[in-house]
Design a protein around this motif. Sequence first.
Motif, mmCIF file in Angstrom:
data_model
loop_
_atom_site.group_PDB
_atom_site.id
_atom_site.type_symbol
_atom_site.label_atom_id
_atom_site.label_comp_id
_atom_site.label_asym_id
_atom_site.label_seq_id
_atom_site.Cartn_x
_atom_site.Cartn_y
_atom_site.Cartn_z
ATOM 1 N N GLU A 89 0.801 -1.219 0.000
ATOM 2 C CA GLU A 89 0.000 0.000 0.000
ATOM 3 C C GLU A 89 0.834 1.270 0.000
ATOM 4 O O GLU A 89 0.309 2.361 -0.160
ATOM 5 C CB GLU A 89 -0.943 0.000 1.201
ATOM 6 C CG GLU A 89 -1.992 -1.098 1.125
ATOM 7 C CD GLU A 89 -3.054 -0.941 2.200
ATOM 8 O OE1 GLU A 89 -2.919 -0.018 3.009
ATOM 9 O OE2 GLU A 89 -3.998 -1.742 2.215
ATOM 10 N N SER A 90 2.140 1.146 0.189
ATOM 11 C CA SER A 90 2.968 2.358 0.218
ATOM 12 C C SER A 90 3.971 2.382 -0.931
ATOM 13 O O SER A 90 4.942 3.116 -0.892
ATOM 14 C CB SER A 90 3.723 2.442 1.553
ATOM 15 O OG SER A 90 4.586 1.329 1.708
ATOM 16 N N GLY A 91 3.732 1.591 -1.957
ATOM 17 C CA GLY A 91 4.669 1.521 -3.064
ATOM 18 C C GLY A 91 4.638 2.746 -3.966
ATOM 19 O O GLY A 91 3.707 3.550 -3.952
ATOM 20 N N LEU A 92 5.678 2.861 -4.786
ATOM 21 C CA LEU A 92 5.825 3.965 -5.726
ATOM 22 C C LEU A 92 5.210 3.576 -7.066
ATOM 23 O O LEU A 92 5.369 2.453 -7.533
ATOM 24 C CB LEU A 92 7.304 4.290 -5.912
ATOM 25 C CG LEU A 92 7.649 5.431 -6.870
ATOM 26 C CD1 LEU A 92 7.201 6.769 -6.300
ATOM 27 C CD2 LEU A 92 9.151 5.436 -7.136
ATOM 28 N N ILE A 93 4.514 4.532 -7.694
ATOM 29 C CA ILE A 93 3.909 4.311 -9.006
ATOM 30 C C ILE A 93 4.532 5.296 -9.994
ATOM 31 O O ILE A 93 4.192 6.484 -9.994
ATOM 32 C CB ILE A 93 2.383 4.513 -8.960
ATOM 33 C CG1 ILE A 93 1.759 3.595 -7.920
ATOM 34 C CG2 ILE A 93 1.763 4.274 -10.338
ATOM 35 C CD1 ILE A 93 0.307 3.886 -7.637
ATOM 36 N N PRO A 94 5.469 4.855 -10.831
ATOM 37 C CA PRO A 94 6.042 5.745 -11.850
ATOM 38 C C PRO A 94 5.059 5.861 -13.020
ATOM 39 O O PRO A 94 4.764 4.880 -13.701
ATOM 40 C CB PRO A 94 7.333 5.041 -12.281
ATOM 41 C CG PRO A 94 7.525 3.911 -11.307
ATOM 42 C CD PRO A 94 6.162 3.563 -10.811
ATOM 43 N N LEU A 95 4.549 7.058 -13.252
ATOM 44 C CA LEU A 95 3.486 7.276 -14.233
ATOM 45 C C LEU A 95 3.877 8.408 -15.168
ATOM 46 O O LEU A 95 4.249 9.494 -14.735
ATOM 47 C CB LEU A 95 2.178 7.618 -13.501
ATOM 48 C CG LEU A 95 0.971 7.996 -14.356
ATOM 49 C CD1 LEU A 95 0.519 6.802 -15.192
ATOM 50 C CD2 LEU A 95 -0.171 8.492 -13.460
ATOM 51 N N ALA A 96 3.796 8.162 -16.464
ATOM 52 C CA ALA A 96 4.053 9.192 -17.464
ATOM 53 C C ALA A 96 2.728 9.607 -18.092
ATOM 54 O O ALA A 96 1.799 8.792 -18.205
ATOM 55 C CB ALA A 96 5.006 8.665 -18.542
ATOM 56 N N PHE A 97 2.635 10.876 -18.503
ATOM 57 C CA PHE A 97 1.365 11.344 -19.062
ATOM 58 C C PHE A 97 1.591 12.472 -20.054
ATOM 59 O O PHE A 97 2.553 13.227 -19.965
ATOM 60 C CB PHE A 97 0.406 11.807 -17.955
ATOM 61 C CG PHE A 97 0.901 12.962 -17.137
ATOM 62 C CD1 PHE A 97 0.520 14.266 -17.430
ATOM 63 C CD2 PHE A 97 1.762 12.758 -16.067
ATOM 64 C CE1 PHE A 97 0.979 15.340 -16.677
ATOM 65 C CE2 PHE A 97 2.230 13.825 -15.311
ATOM 66 C CZ PHE A 97 1.832 15.116 -15.618
ATOM 67 N N LEU A 98 0.693 12.557 -20.999
ATOM 68 C CA LEU A 98 0.721 13.612 -22.000
ATOM 69 C C LEU A 98 0.406 14.949 -21.345
ATOM 70 O O LEU A 98 -0.447 15.031 -20.457
ATOM 71 C CB LEU A 98 -0.318 13.291 -23.084
ATOM 72 C CG LEU A 98 -0.254 14.063 -24.389
ATOM 73 C CD1 LEU A 98 1.035 13.761 -25.135
ATOM 74 C CD2 LEU A 98 -1.469 13.684 -25.256
ATOM 75 N N HIS A 99 1.088 16.016 -21.797
ATOM 76 C CA HIS A 99 0.894 17.345 -21.213
ATOM 77 C C HIS A 99 -0.584 17.690 -21.035
ATOM 78 O O HIS A 99 -1.015 18.123 -19.967
ATOM 79 C CB HIS A 99 1.524 18.412 -22.122
ATOM 80 C CG HIS A 99 3.013 18.502 -22.028
ATOM 81 N ND1 HIS A 99 3.669 18.867 -20.874
ATOM 82 C CD2 HIS A 99 3.978 18.286 -22.956
ATOM 83 C CE1 HIS A 99 4.970 18.872 -21.090
ATOM 84 N NE2 HIS A 99 5.187 18.522 -22.335
ATOM 85 N N SER A 100 -1.368 17.526 -22.092
ATOM 86 C CA SER A 100 -2.743 18.022 -22.078
ATOM 87 C C SER A 100 -3.663 17.217 -21.174
ATOM 88 O O SER A 100 -4.805 17.631 -20.935
ATOM 89 C CB SER A 100 -3.314 18.029 -23.506
ATOM 90 O OG SER A 100 -3.274 16.736 -24.073
ATOM 91 N N LEU A 101 -3.202 16.088 -20.655
ATOM 92 C CA LEU A 101 -4.031 15.290 -19.747
ATOM 93 C C LEU A 101 -3.788 15.651 -18.283
ATOM 94 O O LEU A 101 -4.515 15.186 -17.409
ATOM 95 C CB LEU A 101 -3.760 13.795 -19.956
ATOM 96 C CG LEU A 101 -3.923 13.268 -21.385
ATOM 97 C CD1 LEU A 101 -3.650 11.766 -21.429
ATOM 98 C CD2 LEU A 101 -5.308 13.581 -21.929
ATOM 99 N N GLY A 102 -2.785 16.473 -18.044
ATOM 100 C CA GLY A 102 -2.404 16.785 -16.674
ATOM 101 C C GLY A 102 -3.334 17.732 -15.960
ATOM 102 O O GLY A 102 -3.278 17.843 -14.733
ATOM 103 N N THR A 103 -4.214 18.416 -16.704
ATOM 104 C CA THR A 103 -5.091 19.399 -16.065
ATOM 105 C C THR A 103 -6.471 18.854 -15.742
ATOM 106 O O THR A 103 -7.187 19.454 -14.947
ATOM 107 C CB THR A 103 -5.251 20.638 -16.964
ATOM 108 O OG1 THR A 103 -5.789 20.228 -18.230
ATOM 109 C CG2 THR A 103 -3.911 21.327 -17.189
ATOM 110 N N TRP A 104 -6.857 17.731 -16.370
ATOM 111 C CA TRP A 104 -8.239 17.271 -16.150
ATOM 112 C C TRP A 104 -8.364 15.775 -15.875
ATOM 113 O O TRP A 104 -9.139 15.376 -15.022
ATOM 114 C CB TRP A 104 -9.118 17.640 -17.349
ATOM 115 C CG TRP A 104 -8.757 16.907 -18.612
ATOM 116 C CD1 TRP A 104 -7.771 17.233 -19.489
ATOM 117 C CD2 TRP A 104 -9.387 15.739 -19.138
ATOM 118 N NE1 TRP A 104 -7.736 16.336 -20.531
ATOM 119 C CE2 TRP A 104 -8.720 15.403 -20.352
ATOM 120 C CE3 TRP A 104 -10.431 14.934 -18.708
ATOM 121 C CZ2 TRP A 104 -9.070 14.301 -21.118
ATOM 122 C CZ3 TRP A 104 -10.796 13.835 -19.481
ATOM 123 C CH2 TRP A 104 -10.120 13.535 -20.677
#
Length: 305
Positions: A89-104
Amino acid sequence: MDVQVLRCFVAVADGVTVTQAAAEARLTQPALSRALRRLEQEVGAQLFQQVGRVLRLTPAGRAFRDHADAALRRLDRGLRAVHETVSPESGLIPLAFLHSLGTWLLPPLITGFRERFPLSRFELRQGSEAVLVESLLGGTADLLLTAGDPGHPLITWERLLTEPLWLAVPPGHRLARRRRARLAEVAEEPFILLRHEQGLRSVTEALCRAVGFTPRAGFEGDEVATLRGLVGAGLGVALVPRPHSAAPARGPSYLQVTDVEAARDIGIARLTSRTLPPNSERFLGHVRQHAVSVAAQEHSAAEES
């Protein structure tokens, strides 16, 4: 070979001074220098050469650096998997995302997940599609939120939802007071486009071709926010997602496109051959569960407009 020394070697190879690397490793500078010399003896070749006051990699050092870095990344993934097995439950989640998805899209996904698993941690990376795919292939991200299938043979992508694209026109434009328009009505106008390596560029070009024209590039940008800003400045029109926050008073007008289904697919990708660590697997399940509700909210907002 000592793991700590290998980490210091990679750091110095990437431009960190021996003094800085020693401080971060809690060693004295002479101790680290001796350790690097022992590493060279173990490897059987000189890895660094002194150029003025700076250490530079030798050809042997350059060859060894990439393999050492890859070995350390694999070791770190193994240590992380062990940690998450013991304390999932305390693990790290490395997540990449497209710029335009970061706001919504990203904020409610993370918020909802942390409500259930408050000790979970995220390591976030954002960028263009090409950069993000490399982070997935290189092992610095477990999951990738992006628009459209990357189309890479080593990557599995699944669609989460469809995001509408709107025709953005400048303030005072002849269509600005309308709520809907045909894409063909702006066939002769300059388009503000993302650069060729961006997925939205190919989507825009395909939609324009579908109604009988090739968009004429007026300007090119690196992010959707840049496209909106340039449209607002009167430099052309664009096909973009409508902003999910309050638009500036002198920003573009957004029109629903009626002569072609203007939308892009939003999905999540991961390496096909890799078993995800427990916490990343759990987050993937969370994303799947919430994709339907997020899509419903977007559809409702589009109807109200």
